[in-house]
Scaffold this active site. Structure first.
Site, PDB file in Angstrom:
ATOM      1  CG  ASP A 161      -8.133  16.048 -15.642  1.00 16.33           C
ATOM      2  OD1 ASP A 161      -7.382  15.501 -16.464  1.00 16.33           O
ATOM      3  OD2 ASP A 161      -9.154  15.504 -15.174  1.00 16.33           O
ATOM      4  CE  LYS A 187     -10.692   8.513 -19.414  1.00 13.40           C
ATOM      5  NZ  LYS A 187     -11.645   7.508 -19.048  1.00 13.40           N
ATOM      6  CE1 TYR A 242     -16.068  11.156 -16.897  1.00 11.61           C
ATOM      7  CE2 TYR A 242     -14.988  11.205 -14.766  1.00 11.61           C
ATOM      8  CZ  TYR A 242     -15.765  10.556 -15.698  1.00 11.61           C
ATOM      9  OH  TYR A 242     -16.251   9.310 -15.420  1.00 11.61           O
ATOM     10  NE  ARG A 302      -3.134   0.114   3.126  1.00 13.06           N
ATOM     11  CZ  ARG A 302      -2.655   0.273   4.372  1.00 13.06           C
ATOM     12  NH1 ARG A 302      -2.086   1.399   4.733  1.00 13.06           N
ATOM     13  NH2 ARG A 302      -2.766  -0.696   5.253  1.00 13.06           N
TER      14      ARG A 302
HETATM   15  N1  PLP Z   1     -10.478  13.384 -15.963  1.00 16.19           N
HETATM   16  C1  PLP Z   1     -10.913  13.368 -17.224  1.00 16.19           C
HETATM   17  C2  PLP Z   1     -10.657  14.551 -18.114  1.00 16.19           C
HETATM   18  C3  PLP Z   1     -11.623  12.272 -17.715  1.00 16.19           C
HETATM   19  O1  PLP Z   1     -12.077  12.279 -18.978  1.00 16.19           O
HETATM   20  C4  PLP Z   1     -11.880  11.176 -16.842  1.00 16.19           C
HETATM   21  C5  PLP Z   1     -12.638  10.004 -17.306  1.00 16.19           C
HETATM   22  O2  PLP Z   1     -13.197   9.986 -18.375  1.00 16.19           O
HETATM   23  C6  PLP Z   1     -11.406  11.245 -15.528  1.00 16.19           C
HETATM   24  C7  PLP Z   1     -10.703  12.355 -15.118  1.00 16.19           C
HETATM   25  C8  PLP Z   1     -11.656  10.121 -14.567  1.00 16.19           C
HETATM   26  O3  PLP Z   1     -10.781   9.065 -14.840  1.00 16.19           O
HETATM   27  P1  PLP Z   1     -11.114   7.526 -14.540  1.00 16.19           P
HETATM   28  O4  PLP Z   1     -12.222   7.130 -15.448  1.00 16.19           O
HETATM   29  O5  PLP Z   1      -9.810   6.847 -14.827  1.00 16.19           O
HETATM   30  O6  PLP Z   1     -11.511   7.438 -13.115  1.00 16.19           O
END
Ligand code: PLP
Length: 392
Positions: A173, A198, A102, A50
């Site tokens: 992000d 992604k 998101y 962990r």
């Molecule tokens: N940030 C963005 C811009 C995203 O498009 C996504 C998911 O589509 C996330 C965060 C969240 O990521 P996860 O699906 O790996 O939890």
């Protein structure tokens, strides 16, 4: 000599001796929960997975190098990363967040962070004056650029100056561009977030998330939090992402080329009312992207003449799959209003322009000819069924 990004995807600046792993070229998966001590007070540096795991650590070092950070933490998903990041704040703290994010981030803020006593101002970080929304409890600005799904572009340098002036954290992000095309820390951000699911992973086969920082104090807080909350990425998933990152450069380049071809093709279709891709010179963020990024990415959003047309596209695609997510080898098409952004309050969706005619496309790395042929067939079929025509 600083290494170029394609090399950093594969090698660390200071490699450990290959003999440690019998010369294995592919980094081993240390599938262990715990580690034996050589004696009392004599740890190998690894006590419990962990806290630390060599495979995860290798991945974290590579991602830190790609984002020019001092530390990166690998978490079990992008949302796990954002959730851990929110533990930096205490009840009473106020955050400024961009309105186009998101949907999962918005759901987290609205339902979990608010319950924990955090307050938010939701603004358009690309247009609104951020300073107007700062109060004495404001601690951070959180945004994506380009945004999901409307592809708005914020000026990271300008926002970082405001953040400095008021002693706020700037959190970006960077999922949509990946470190291959953009490094927010170099532009003044304090923390970078990734959904590693992604582009970093790149194969639509596993979930992961990252927090990267160039601040020692943040790294220390994050290390305490990952140990305490336990959302670290598993050894096997760490290995999958390590493998994915090796080809990040060539994937990003090819996907971007495909996105540009698709954007230009979509522009010629009569049924397409708007194509939103920051690589098109008419996109309002084109200039800012050129000044802060090394590319435009492979995500695009387009709006059709009607809801029925949008639904027909989703029904008729075959090789291009109708699925959530983005950034993998496969081209995917998404309906934000019922999928990624279903939990976004309607008034915010409307304000952002996420309508029932809006589709989001993540260009994959297939041959562009095949992608265009598929789209051409889909549009022809729909036109045939309604007896219409294409733009001349
Ligand atoms: N940030 C963005 C811009 C995203 O498009 C996504 C998911 O589509 C996330 C965060 C969240 O990521 P996860 O699906 O790996 O939890």
């Amino acid at each position: 000599m600083a290494r170029e990004i394609e090399t950093k995807c594969i090698h660390l600046e200071k490699e450990e001796g290959g003999t440690d792993h019998y010369g294995a070229i592919s980094y081993p998966i240390y599938q262990t929960a715990t580690y034996a001590h050589m004696g009392v007070g004599r740890s190998t540096g690894y006590d419990y997975s962990r806290l630390q795991n060599p495979t995860r650590e290798r991945l974290e070092k590579i991602v830190a190098a790609l984002e020019n950070g001092v530390d990166a933490l690998a978490l079990s998903s992008g949302m796990a990363a954002i959730t851990l990041m929110m533990e930096l704040f205490v009840p009473g703290d106020h955050l400024i967040v961009d309105s186009d994010l998101y949907g999962g981030s918005i759901r987290l803020f609205d339902n979990v962070s608010v319950k924990n006593g955090i307050t938010f101002s939701v603004i358009d970080c690309c247009k609104d004056n951020v300073e107007d929304h700062i109060n004495q409890n404001t601690r951070a600005i959180f945004l994506e650029t380009p945004t999901n799904p409307m592809m708005n572009v914020a000026d990271i340098r300008v926002l970082s100056e405001t953040a400095r002036k008021y002693n706020l954290l700037l959190i970006v992000d960077n999922t949509f561009l990946s470190p291959y095309f953009q490094n927010p820390l170099d532009l003044g951000a304090d923390i970078v977030v990734h959904s590693g699911t992604k582009y970093l992973g790149g194969h639509n086969d596993t979930l992961a998330g990252f927090l990267v920082t160039n601040r020692g104090d943040m790294s220390e807080k994050f290390r305490f939090l990952i140990k305490t909350t336990g959302a670290g990425l598993s050894p096997f998933d760490s290995w999958l992402i390590l493998r994915g990152i090796k080809t990040l450069g060539i994937r990003m380049q090819k996907a971007q080329e495909n996105a540009m071809e698709i954007a230009n093709w979509l522009k010629k279709q009569k049924a397409v009312k708007r194509v939103i891709y920051p690589g098109l010179p008419e996109h309002p963020g084109y200039g800012t992207m050129k000044s802060q990024s090394r590319g435009f990415g492979a995500m695009l959003t387009f709006q059709l003449e009607s809801r029925e047309y949008a639904l027909a596209v989703l029904e008729k695609v075959r090789m291009i799959r109708f699925a959530e997510s983005l950034g993998g080898a496969e081209t995917l098409i998404t309906y934000p209003i019922t999928q990624t952004h279903a939990d976004v309050p309607e008034e915010i969706r409307e304000k952002n322009g996420i309508t029932d005619t809006t589709l989001r496309l993540s260009a994959g790395i297939e041959n562009a000819k095949d992608l265009l042929e598929e789209l051409d067939n889909v549009f022809h079929e729909i036109e045939g069924e309604k007896g219409g025509g294409k733009k001349s």
